[in-house]
Design a protein around this motif. Structure first.
Motif, PDB file in Angstrom:
ATOM      1  N   ASP A  38      13.820  13.353 -21.651  1.00  0.00           N
ATOM      2  CA  ASP A  38      13.927  13.279 -23.137  1.00  0.00           C
ATOM      3  C   ASP A  38      13.871  14.834 -23.984  1.00  0.00           C
ATOM      4  O   ASP A  38      12.884  15.307 -23.822  1.00  0.00           O
ATOM      5  N   SER A  39      15.047  15.444 -24.491  1.00  0.00           N
ATOM      6  CA  SER A  39      15.069  16.537 -24.922  1.00  0.00           C
ATOM      7  C   SER A  39      14.372  16.690 -26.390  1.00  0.00           C
ATOM      8  O   SER A  39      14.097  18.050 -26.512  1.00  0.00           O
ATOM      9  N   ALA A  40      13.736  15.849 -26.785  1.00  0.00           N
ATOM     10  CA  ALA A  40      12.851  15.877 -27.993  1.00  0.00           C
ATOM     11  C   ALA A  40      11.594  15.715 -27.737  1.00  0.00           C
ATOM     12  O   ALA A  40      10.838  16.494 -28.408  1.00  0.00           O
ATOM     13  N   TYR A  43       8.927  18.897 -27.208  1.00  0.00           N
ATOM     14  CA  TYR A  43       8.381  19.789 -28.487  1.00  0.00           C
ATOM     15  C   TYR A  43       6.852  19.211 -28.776  1.00  0.00           C
ATOM     16  O   TYR A  43       6.882  18.019 -29.049  1.00  0.00           O
ATOM     17  N   THR A  50      10.243  11.500 -32.974  1.00  0.00           N
ATOM     18  CA  THR A  50      10.602  11.613 -31.681  1.00  0.00           C
ATOM     19  C   THR A  50      10.196   9.913 -30.934  1.00  0.00           C
ATOM     20  O   THR A  50      10.785  10.153 -29.887  1.00  0.00           O
ATOM     21  N   LYS A  52       7.449   9.441 -29.920  1.00  0.00           N
ATOM     22  CA  LYS A  52       6.789   9.874 -28.638  1.00  0.00           C
ATOM     23  C   LYS A  52       5.769   9.097 -28.271  1.00  0.00           C
ATOM     24  O   LYS A  52       4.962   8.304 -29.108  1.00  0.00           O
ATOM     25  N   PRO A  71       8.143  24.096 -31.056  1.00  0.00           N
ATOM     26  CA  PRO A  71       9.389  23.965 -31.754  1.00  0.00           C
ATOM     27  C   PRO A  71      10.128  25.047 -32.071  1.00  0.00           C
ATOM     28  O   PRO A  71      11.613  25.077 -32.000  1.00  0.00           O
ATOM     29  N   THR A 104      18.126  11.512 -22.398  1.00  0.00           N
ATOM     30  CA  THR A 104      19.011  12.677 -22.657  1.00  0.00           C
ATOM     31  C   THR A 104      19.809  12.896 -21.251  1.00  0.00           C
ATOM     32  O   THR A 104      19.567  13.262 -20.495  1.00  0.00           O
ATOM     33  N   SER A 247      15.227  22.300 -32.130  1.00  0.00           N
ATOM     34  CA  SER A 247      14.287  21.329 -32.171  1.00  0.00           C
ATOM     35  C   SER A 247      14.546  20.614 -33.708  1.00  0.00           C
ATOM     36  O   SER A 247      14.220  19.411 -33.887  1.00  0.00           O
ATOM     37  N   CYS A 250      17.254  17.841 -34.120  1.00  0.00           N
ATOM     38  CA  CYS A 250      17.015  16.635 -33.197  1.00  0.00           C
ATOM     39  C   CYS A 250      17.164  15.619 -34.590  1.00  0.00           C
ATOM     40  O   CYS A 250      17.115  15.730 -35.678  1.00  0.00           O
ATOM     41  N   TYR A 253      15.274  14.681 -37.855  1.00  0.00           N
ATOM     42  CA  TYR A 253      14.519  15.941 -38.388  1.00  0.00           C
ATOM     43  C   TYR A 253      15.378  16.617 -39.220  1.00  0.00           C
ATOM     44  O   TYR A 253      14.904  17.379 -40.499  1.00  0.00           O
TER      45      TYR A 253
END
Length: 326
Positions: A38-40, A43, A50, A52, A71, A104, A247, A250, A253
């Motif tokens: 996951d590219s988010a 961070y 995200t 998370k 970020p 991703t 960042s 995303c 955001y």
């Protein structure tokens, strides 16, 4: 006779498809270490927007490639590939089961198909392109038209407002003098043969996309209720971040940042965030459906988690497993 390749399950799927729940259910039964795709999630300080995994969820099994960079930094598919291959090797050496989990798809493609010889990012060129977009009457659509004149194949598959990908394609052309489409068609400089693993994609996909859309809206509303806007306020207050950075591009955001800039009202921000997430979901499903080897699990089914666990458990005992629909 040669040793059979170690099979590694890769639990893939669009946002809100239930990947975390399925991964943790599998981890409750096996000595699993999870590698995020996951590219988010890479961070730090970006937790709510995200989605998370919580501290409790991360305590249930070791997680990797979460909170690895600031970020203000960037993280590439090449870095992911190197890190993921290293981590899988370390997890296997510890006697544990590696499980890759995320959405991703570019990362997964880099891991399994290798990498093209593309230049690294150039901050100066990106700043110039950002300035050109700001100066142009039509903004990024104007730069999309510019891209179409030098790389029509890439421009044809990008939306006129897809600033991140338009910028990257123009950056590559300015750095190399060649269209990105031509470089992507060239032989890869890193091959999947480099890895002693067979990565098996298990895909959570919806039989009814409206169900996933409802989940996306509910999850975005929950993020807002849990303090997402305050999270973005804290990121803005740092003073070293802006919308040109990966960042802050995303999903969610960007919309929250623009709302705080006064670009639109709160309800518009919410609708734009939900819409952007739905568009991300659509792109993720397009990537997945181009993988004929994947094992498909209907994420709308009540027993989806158990079906995923069953599919991943079978990989622990079989040396090869054909594609299937569950």
């Amino acid at each position: 006779m040669s040793q059979p390749m170690l099979q590694v399950a890769c639990l893939l799927g669009p946002t809100a498809s239930g990947k975390t729940a399925a991964a943790l259910a599998f981890a409750a039964r096996h000595p699993v270490e999870i590698v995020s795709v996951d590219s988010a999630l890479v961070y730090r300080e970006m937790d709510i927007g995200t989605a998370k995994p919580s501290a409790e969820e991360r305590a249930a099994a070791p997680h990797h490639l979460i909170d690895v960079i600031d970020p203000a930094q960037s993280y590439s598919a090449a870095q992911f590939r190197a890190d993921a291959l290293r981590l899988v090797g370390e997890i296997v050496a510890r006697g544990n089961v590696p499980l890759l989990v995320g959405g991703t798809m570019l990362y997964y493609k880099a891991l399994t198909q290798g990498l093209n010889d593309l230049p690294t990012a150039d901050a100066g060129i990106r700043a110039t392109l950002d300035a050109d977009a700001d100066a142009a009457r039509d903004g990024w659509p104007a730069l999309h038209a510019r891209l179409a004149s030098v790389d029509p194949a890439t421009a044809a598959r990008l939306a006129p407002n897809d600033s991140q990908r338009i910028q990257r394609a123009l950056e590559i052309f300015l750095l190399t003098g060649q269209p990105m489409s031509a470089l992507l068609a060239a032989p890869r400089v890193a091959s999947p043969d480099d890895a002693p693993y067979r990565f098996v994609p298990i895909a959570l996909e919806p039989s009814d996309r409206s169900v996933l859309h409802a989940r996306i809206a509910a999850r975005f509303d929950a993020m807002l209720a849990n303090g997402f806007i305050d999270e973005v306020k804290r990121l803005r207050a740092r003073g070293d971040l802006d919308l040109s950075m990966p960042s802050m591009r995303c999903v969610g955001y960007r919309q929250a940042w623009e709302y705080l800039d006064g670009a639109y009202r709160y309800d518009e921000m919410r609708d734009k965030g939900v819409f952007a997430t739905r568009q991300l979901c659509k792109r993720q499903l397009t990537w997945l459906r181009a993988m004929p080897e994947r094992v498909v699990v209907n994420c709308c089914a009540e027993e989806a988690t158990e079906r995923v666990v069953g599919a991943m458990t079978s990989l622990l005992t079989l040396t090869r497993k054909p594609a299937a629909v569950i």
